[in-house]
Design a protein around this motif. Structure first.
Motif, PDB file in Angstrom:
ATOM      1  N   ARG A  77      11.150  16.253  -3.833  1.00 55.92           N
ATOM      2  CA  ARG A  77      10.849  17.065  -2.276  1.00 55.92           C
ATOM      3  C   ARG A  77      10.214  16.221  -1.276  1.00 55.92           C
ATOM      4  O   ARG A  77       9.878  14.921  -0.156  1.00 55.92           O
ATOM      5  N   LYS A  78       8.927  16.136  -1.929  1.00 57.47           N
ATOM      6  CA  LYS A  78       7.417  15.747  -0.238  1.00 57.47           C
ATOM      7  C   LYS A  78       7.561  14.159  -1.245  1.00 57.47           C
ATOM      8  O   LYS A  78       7.136  12.980  -0.169  1.00 57.47           O
ATOM      9  N   VAL A  79       8.014  13.936  -2.195  1.00 56.07           N
ATOM     10  CA  VAL A  79       8.218  12.244  -2.536  1.00 56.07           C
ATOM     11  C   VAL A  79       8.682  11.242  -1.443  1.00 56.07           C
ATOM     12  O   VAL A  79       8.956  10.735  -1.069  1.00 56.07           O
ATOM     13  N   ILE A  80      10.111  12.274  -1.422  1.00 58.29           N
ATOM     14  CA  ILE A  80      11.366  12.052  -0.542  1.00 58.29           C
ATOM     15  C   ILE A  80      10.776  11.768   0.740  1.00 58.29           C
ATOM     16  O   ILE A  80      11.618  11.200   1.483  1.00 58.29           O
ATOM     17  N   ALA A  81      10.228  12.600   1.159  1.00 53.55           N
ATOM     18  CA  ALA A  81      10.101  13.047   2.320  1.00 53.55           C
ATOM     19  C   ALA A  81       9.316  12.232   2.846  1.00 53.55           C
ATOM     20  O   ALA A  81       8.840  11.683   4.185  1.00 53.55           O
TER      21      ALA A  81
ATOM     22  N   LYS B 123      21.974   6.416  -0.337  1.00 60.44           N
ATOM     23  CA  LYS B 123      21.117   5.794   0.725  1.00 60.44           C
ATOM     24  C   LYS B 123      20.560   4.848  -0.681  1.00 60.44           C
ATOM     25  O   LYS B 123      19.545   3.507   0.020  1.00 60.44           O
ATOM     26  N   TYR B 124      20.711   4.859  -1.946  1.00 60.74           N
ATOM     27  CA  TYR B 124      20.673   3.914  -2.293  1.00 60.74           C
ATOM     28  C   TYR B 124      21.397   2.870  -3.460  1.00 60.74           C
ATOM     29  O   TYR B 124      21.482   2.767  -4.445  1.00 60.74           O
ATOM     30  N   PRO B 125      22.878   2.033  -2.824  1.00 57.78           N
ATOM     31  CA  PRO B 125      23.177   1.729  -2.730  1.00 57.78           C
ATOM     32  C   PRO B 125      23.321   0.475  -4.528  1.00 57.78           C
ATOM     33  O   PRO B 125      23.641  -0.054  -5.011  1.00 57.78           O
ATOM     34  N   GLU B 126      21.883   0.373  -4.307  1.00 57.35           N
ATOM     35  CA  GLU B 126      21.682  -0.780  -4.730  1.00 57.35           C
ATOM     36  C   GLU B 126      20.661  -0.702  -6.373  1.00 57.35           C
ATOM     37  O   GLU B 126      19.481  -1.386  -6.699  1.00 57.35           O
ATOM     38  N   HIS B 127      20.075   0.775  -5.865  1.00 58.33           N
ATOM     39  CA  HIS B 127      18.841   0.672  -7.034  1.00 58.33           C
ATOM     40  C   HIS B 127      19.167   0.411  -8.667  1.00 58.33           C
ATOM     41  O   HIS B 127      20.614   1.055  -9.297  1.00 58.33           O
ATOM     42  N   PRO B 128      18.606   0.501  -9.480  1.00 62.41           N
ATOM     43  CA  PRO B 128      18.755  -0.252 -10.804  1.00 62.41           C
ATOM     44  C   PRO B 128      19.284   1.229 -11.643  1.00 62.41           C
ATOM     45  O   PRO B 128      20.287   1.443 -13.084  1.00 62.41           O
TER      46      PRO B 128
ATOM     47  N   GLY C 258      13.322   5.775   1.500  1.00 61.29           N
ATOM     48  CA  GLY C 258      13.889   4.550   1.112  1.00 61.29           C
ATOM     49  C   GLY C 258      12.722   3.773   0.314  1.00 61.29           C
ATOM     50  O   GLY C 258      13.413   2.519  -0.199  1.00 61.29           O
ATOM     51  N   SER C 259      11.969   4.275  -0.655  1.00 57.61           N
ATOM     52  CA  SER C 259      11.303   3.026  -1.324  1.00 57.61           C
ATOM     53  C   SER C 259      12.072   3.804  -2.641  1.00 57.61           C
ATOM     54  O   SER C 259      12.753   4.805  -2.741  1.00 57.61           O
ATOM     55  N   ASN C 260      12.012   2.721  -4.252  1.00 60.33           N
ATOM     56  CA  ASN C 260      12.294   2.924  -5.226  1.00 60.33           C
ATOM     57  C   ASN C 260      11.545   4.156  -5.416  1.00 60.33           C
ATOM     58  O   ASN C 260      11.934   4.831  -6.325  1.00 60.33           O
ATOM     59  N   PRO C 261      10.416   5.117  -5.220  1.00 62.24           N
ATOM     60  CA  PRO C 261       9.591   5.985  -6.309  1.00 62.24           C
ATOM     61  C   PRO C 261      10.765   6.958  -5.466  1.00 62.24           C
ATOM     62  O   PRO C 261      11.061   8.361  -5.849  1.00 62.24           O
ATOM     63  N   ALA C 262      10.942   7.219  -4.093  1.00 61.07           N
ATOM     64  CA  ALA C 262      11.710   8.709  -3.343  1.00 61.07           C
ATOM     65  C   ALA C 262      13.238   8.331  -3.905  1.00 61.07           C
ATOM     66  O   ALA C 262      13.931   9.788  -4.389  1.00 61.07           O
ATOM     67  N   GLY C 263      13.791   7.076  -4.698  1.00 57.75           N
ATOM     68  CA  GLY C 263      14.831   6.684  -5.037  1.00 57.75           C
ATOM     69  C   GLY C 263      15.133   7.779  -6.369  1.00 57.75           C
ATOM     70  O   GLY C 263      15.507   8.428  -7.038  1.00 57.75           O
ATOM     71  N   ASP C 264      13.679   7.428  -6.819  1.00 55.19           N
ATOM     72  CA  ASP C 264      13.927   8.167  -8.399  1.00 55.19           C
ATOM     73  C   ASP C 264      13.563   9.654  -8.998  1.00 55.19           C
ATOM     74  O   ASP C 264      14.301  10.635  -9.490  1.00 55.19           O
ATOM     75  N   ALA C 265      13.012   9.676  -6.996  1.00 52.93           N
ATOM     76  CA  ALA C 265      12.321  11.750  -6.951  1.00 52.93           C
ATOM     77  C   ALA C 265      13.839  12.519  -6.927  1.00 52.93           C
ATOM     78  O   ALA C 265      14.355  13.356  -7.368  1.00 52.93           O
ATOM     79  N   HIS C 266      15.025  11.527  -6.230  1.00 51.52           N
ATOM     80  CA  HIS C 266      16.613  11.837  -5.822  1.00 51.52           C
ATOM     81  C   HIS C 266      16.705  12.602  -7.299  1.00 51.52           C
ATOM     82  O   HIS C 266      17.741  13.381  -7.395  1.00 51.52           O
ATOM     83  N   LEU C 267      16.748  11.490  -8.309  1.00 50.82           N
ATOM     84  CA  LEU C 267      18.006  12.331  -9.494  1.00 50.82           C
ATOM     85  C   LEU C 267      16.075  12.963 -10.218  1.00 50.82           C
ATOM     86  O   LEU C 267      17.154  13.789 -10.797  1.00 50.82           O
ATOM     87  N   MET C 268      15.592  12.671 -10.304  1.00 53.22           N
ATOM     88  CA  MET C 268      14.576  14.341 -10.993  1.00 53.22           C
ATOM     89  C   MET C 268      14.825  14.943 -10.409  1.00 53.22           C
ATOM     90  O   MET C 268      15.300  16.261 -11.311  1.00 53.22           O
TER      91      MET C 268
ATOM     92  N   LYS D 206       0.977  -1.484   0.280  1.00 54.12           N
ATOM     93  CA  LYS D 206      -0.205   0.054   0.042  1.00 54.12           C
ATOM     94  C   LYS D 206       0.958   1.213   0.100  1.00 54.12           C
ATOM     95  O   LYS D 206       0.599   2.146  -0.404  1.00 54.12           O
ATOM     96  N   ARG D 207       1.599   1.109   1.161  1.00 52.96           N
ATOM     97  CA  ARG D 207       2.937   2.400   0.885  1.00 52.96           C
ATOM     98  C   ARG D 207       3.612   2.856  -0.471  1.00 52.96           C
ATOM     99  O   ARG D 207       3.737   3.479  -1.002  1.00 52.96           O
ATOM    100  N   ASN D 208       3.720   1.394  -1.146  1.00 55.17           N
ATOM    101  CA  ASN D 208       4.930   2.027  -2.486  1.00 55.17           C
ATOM    102  C   ASN D 208       3.744   1.944  -3.174  1.00 55.17           C
ATOM    103  O   ASN D 208       4.515   2.442  -4.513  1.00 55.17           O
ATOM    104  N   THR D 209       2.714   1.636  -4.147  1.00 60.25           N
ATOM    105  CA  THR D 209       1.931   2.411  -4.677  1.00 60.25           C
ATOM    106  C   THR D 209       1.371   3.530  -4.412  1.00 60.25           C
ATOM    107  O   THR D 209       1.659   4.030  -4.654  1.00 60.25           O
ATOM    108  N   SER D 210       1.229   4.047  -2.798  1.00 60.22           N
ATOM    109  CA  SER D 210       1.047   5.694  -3.100  1.00 60.22           C
ATOM    110  C   SER D 210       2.240   6.320  -3.000  1.00 60.22           C
ATOM    111  O   SER D 210       1.775   7.524  -3.951  1.00 60.22           O
ATOM    112  N   ALA D 211       3.363   5.335  -2.741  1.00 58.11           N
ATOM    113  CA  ALA D 211       4.704   5.934  -3.998  1.00 58.11           C
ATOM    114  C   ALA D 211       4.083   7.337  -4.904  1.00 58.11           C
ATOM    115  O   ALA D 211       4.966   7.896  -5.200  1.00 58.11           O
TER     116      ALA D 211
END
Length: 205
Positions: free
Chosen positions: A70-74, A112-117, A78-88, A51-56
């Motif tokens: 910034r809102k996604v990250i905050a 924070k995301y050493p395994e991110h694709p 730790g979620s993949n969408p938050a990782g993507d948000a860092h890059l954007m 549910k959390r991942n879907t919301s993210a």
């Protein structure tokens, strides 16, 4: 006088489930109870995670501005969408000329995301930032890190052509030529090969 009758002990019939149940009933019930609790906790954890991942993902999909990312990250650290948000967010900040802030976000992502694709993309973006700041040697070493550490990723050909371009700018045309030829041979179906061919023609002129 008759001899006493010898009594033969009953033969051992083996495992008796009834006896075992009586002897270990409390332990069995405790084990079953713990298993049920653990199973329920796992199911709840998976439900909350999904549910959390879907919301993210939904929040990230609707993000457009730096504040949105910034809102996604905050809200979903730790979620993949938050990782993507860092890059954007780093890309947005670079476009606004905020190179130092952009690089800080990239460093945070890398930590924070050493395994991110998209980790190789973060290092490439960091090299681009360094180049934009005129830190050519640092940019070159970062591009080289991408081509060695992430040789099989989408970032590798871009990092190679960037190295060749920097070498050409320094007048090291022979080294640049070899890298462009490497890109053309190694990444024939990649856009980077077309770019390398164009740059190689410029060198020959």
């Amino acid at each position: 006088m008759p001899s006493p009758t010898t009594t033969t002990p009953p033969a051992d019939t083996g495992f008796d489930p009834g006896v075992f149940w009586i002897q270990h009933k409390s332990k069995i019930m405790l084990f079953v109870g713990l298993f049920v609790v653990a199973l329920a906790a796992y199911a709840i954890s998976e439900y909350v995670h999904d549910k959390r991942n879907t919301s993210a993902q939904t929040l990230y999909a609707n993000a457009h501005s730096a504040d949105d990312f910034r809102k996604v990250i905050a809200e979903y650290p730790g979620s993949n969408p938050a990782g993507d948000a860092h890059l954007m967010l780093a890309e947005k900040l670079r476009a606004e000329g905020k190179i130092d802030e952009s690089s800080a976000i990239l460093h945070t992502f890398i930590e924070k995301y050493p395994e991110h694709p998209l980790l190789s993309g973060a290092w490439t973006s960091l090299a681009i930032n360094l180049e934009a700041q005129g830190k050519v040697d640092e940019a070159m070493s970062t591009y080289q890190k991408v081509t060695t550490t992430f040789a099989n990723t989408f970032s590798a050909p871009l990092a190679l052509t960037s190295q060749a371009r920097l070498l050409a700018q320094k007048g090291k045309t022979e080294e640049a030529r070899r890298i462009y030829e490497q890109v053309m041979a190694q990444y024939q179906d990649n856009f980077a090969a077309q770019q390398a061919a164009q740059e190689l023609r410029k060198l020959k002129k």
